[in-house]
Scaffold this active site. Sequence first.
Site, PDB file in Angstrom:
ATOM      1  N   ARG A 139      -2.443  -5.643   8.645  1.00 48.76           N
ATOM      2  CA  ARG A 139      -1.234  -5.024   8.411  1.00 48.76           C
ATOM      3  C   ARG A 139      -0.681  -4.589   9.699  1.00 48.76           C
ATOM      4  NH1 ARG A 139       2.371  -1.189   4.529  1.00 48.76           N
ATOM      5  NH2 ARG A 139       3.802  -2.965   3.878  1.00 48.76           N
ATOM      6  N   THR A 191       0.005   5.581  -0.104  1.00 43.68           N
ATOM      7  CA  THR A 191      -0.625   6.946  -0.310  1.00 43.68           C
ATOM      8  C   THR A 191       0.160   7.795  -1.395  1.00 43.68           C
ATOM      9  OG1 THR A 191      -1.399   6.682   2.081  1.00 43.68           O
ATOM     10  CG2 THR A 191      -1.073   8.900   0.996  1.00 43.68           C
ATOM     11  N   PRO A 230       0.764  -1.230   0.030  1.00 42.72           N
ATOM     12  CA  PRO A 230       0.115   0.031   0.076  1.00 42.72           C
ATOM     13  C   PRO A 230       0.708   1.296  -0.280  1.00 42.72           C
ATOM     14  CG  PRO A 230      -0.019  -0.846   2.114  1.00 42.72           C
ATOM     15  CD  PRO A 230       0.565  -1.769   1.117  1.00 42.72           C
ATOM     16  N   TYR A 289      -1.620   4.529  13.294  1.00 42.90           N
ATOM     17  CA  TYR A 289      -3.082   5.229  13.056  1.00 42.90           C
ATOM     18  C   TYR A 289      -3.856   4.453  13.982  1.00 42.90           C
ATOM     19  CZ  TYR A 289      -0.653   6.852   9.031  1.00 42.90           C
ATOM     20  OH  TYR A 289       0.418   7.668   8.299  1.00 42.90           O
ATOM     21  N   GLN A 339      -6.902  -1.312   1.256  1.00 44.42           N
ATOM     22  CA  GLN A 339      -6.395  -0.766   2.538  1.00 44.42           C
ATOM     23  C   GLN A 339      -7.437   0.004   3.307  1.00 44.42           C
ATOM     24  OE1 GLN A 339      -2.920   1.298   3.657  1.00 44.42           O
ATOM     25  NE2 GLN A 339      -2.258  -0.954   4.852  1.00 44.42           N
TER      26      GLN A 339
HETATM   27  C1  FMN Z   1       5.078   6.864  -0.798  1.00 37.94           C
HETATM   28  C2  FMN Z   1       4.605   6.063   0.135  1.00 37.94           C
HETATM   29  C3  FMN Z   1       3.413   5.878   0.990  1.00 37.94           C
HETATM   30  C4  FMN Z   1       3.009   4.791   1.616  1.00 37.94           C
HETATM   31  N1  FMN Z   1       1.733   4.585   2.098  1.00 37.94           N
HETATM   32  C5  FMN Z   1       1.406   3.712   2.879  1.00 37.94           C
HETATM   33  C6  FMN Z   1       0.019   3.411   3.288  1.00 37.94           C
HETATM   34  O1  FMN Z   1      -0.976   4.190   2.592  1.00 37.94           O
HETATM   35  N2  FMN Z   1      -0.347   2.261   3.992  1.00 37.94           N
HETATM   36  C7  FMN Z   1       0.704   1.605   4.463  1.00 37.94           C
HETATM   37  O2  FMN Z   1       0.243   0.408   5.126  1.00 37.94           O
HETATM   38  N3  FMN Z   1       2.057   1.684   3.969  1.00 37.94           N
HETATM   39  C8  FMN Z   1       2.415   2.613   3.426  1.00 37.94           C
HETATM   40  N4  FMN Z   1       3.829   2.750   2.944  1.00 37.94           N
HETATM   41  C9  FMN Z   1       4.537   1.776   3.405  1.00 37.94           C
HETATM   42  C10 FMN Z   1       4.893   0.741   2.623  1.00 37.94           C
HETATM   43  O3  FMN Z   1       3.674   0.182   2.297  1.00 37.94           O
HETATM   44  C11 FMN Z   1       6.008  -0.260   2.857  1.00 37.94           C
HETATM   45  O4  FMN Z   1       5.895  -0.664   4.200  1.00 37.94           O
HETATM   46  C12 FMN Z   1       7.567   0.575   2.887  1.00 37.94           C
HETATM   47  O5  FMN Z   1       7.526   1.457   1.927  1.00 37.94           O
HETATM   48  C13 FMN Z   1       8.518  -0.536   2.705  1.00 37.94           C
HETATM   49  O6  FMN Z   1       8.377  -1.416   1.620  1.00 37.94           O
HETATM   50  P1  FMN Z   1       9.583  -1.188   0.474  1.00 37.94           P
HETATM   51  O7  FMN Z   1      11.039  -1.318   0.949  1.00 37.94           O
HETATM   52  O8  FMN Z   1       9.269  -2.068  -0.423  1.00 37.94           O
HETATM   53  O9  FMN Z   1       9.445   0.191   0.061  1.00 37.94           O
HETATM   54  C14 FMN Z   1       4.100   3.864   1.972  1.00 37.94           C
HETATM   55  C15 FMN Z   1       5.259   4.022   1.854  1.00 37.94           C
HETATM   56  C16 FMN Z   1       5.524   5.105   0.690  1.00 37.94           C
HETATM   57  C17 FMN Z   1       7.185   4.954   0.166  1.00 37.94           C
END
Ligand code: FMN
Length: 357
Positions: A227, A25, A23, A180, A98
């Site tokens: 999550r 945002t 996920p 949250y 989500q």
């Molecule tokens: C731009 C951005 C927005 C994110 N928004 C959410 C979100 O809305 N919900 C959530 O559970 N995690 C959110 N995350 C966390 C990511 O889902 C993830 O846990 C984190 O980036 C680590 O994974 P990665 O190493 O593959 O990037 C966000 C991360 C990024 C970079």
Amino acid sequence: MQALLRPVDLGALHLRNRIIMAPMTRNRAIAGDVPSELAARYYGARAAAGLIVTEGTQPSVHGKGYCRTPGMHSAAQVDAWRTVTEAVHRGGGCIVLQLMHCGRIGSHHNKAPGARTLAPSALRAAGKIFTDDVGLVEFDTPEELSLPEVQGVIAEYAASARQARLAGFDGVELHAASGYLPMQFLSTGTNLRRDAYGGGLNGRLRFVVECLEALAGVFGSGRVGLRICPGNPFNDMHDERPLETYAALLRSLERLELAYLHVIRSPDPAIDAFALARECFRGARIFNDGFDFVSGGEAITGGSAAAVSYARAFIANPDLVERYVNGWPLAAFDRKTLYTAGAEGYTSYPTHTAAAG
Ligand SMILES: Cc1cc2nc3c(=O)[nH]c(=O)nc-3n(C[C@H](O)[C@H](O)[C@H](O)COP(=O)(O)O)c2cc1C
């Protein structure tokens, strides 16, 4: 075949591979917290993922914390989200919504008139949040939810899940990480309640358990995921005993037979969230944070994870699965356009083939 490329079932969700889009945002929603027309293109272009988990989406006007985040509580939102699920399904993919209620993390500047900032206890989070109107502001001081209001919020999650089903989603994920509302109920530092939703370990777990039961009542438990990120201090969170909290939570969920548990690596070096999940959660586990194609495959062959999710890698690589399969290089994303409105940095990244051609 590389383990990530093998199909898998997570509960009632049938995935054609184990590369999940995590996920994210992206703050592209338009007036009325409606996903913009670009959302269908953005998610549709990533349909080759085994499963897409959408950006955090508020189940009610009160659940909104940030600017330009989408909701799932109005007819216009359902119609817009339907274009997203249709685009992903046309591409042969699978997509869950989500549900993210920000609780005390928010500002009234980002909310509709009359929307409230609510939390288990009236404790303001230290820190600031971006608003389109006035830039960075302190978080709101939340109002403490009354007992009937807590049950009302759980009912809002269920109502939102019903809308998600109408919009064609394959399931829902409860966002209980990142400070949250669900995590605010779980944690000792933010839950000072003395009623049935606080006052000790079992009380702190109750909100998350009842939310999941409510979501399962709508979709069936095999289409509901959870999550978590134990011990994450992000958004001014503190729990005195996170290992105890999450071990008890996961054990209490066993009877629910959820589709999956989505675990983010804990930033606290004293907490091995993956080991905790292995020990306390028998269902399918999705691991996240900092994986690449090789380490993701190893998490699966080691028997710990059923699938691995990728967030940042999907931003500039809509064709991430194809790039992994072919060993093509990954494109880097632009930080400046992560959260800005419009197509730039959202639907503007080409596939490897398009870039090469
Ligand atoms: C731009 C951005 C927005 C994110 N928004 C959410 C979100 O809305 N919900 C959530 O559970 N995690 C959110 N995350 C966390 C990511 O889902 C993830 O846990 C984190 O980036 C680590 O994974 P990665 O190493 O593959 O990037 C966000 C991360 C990024 C970079």
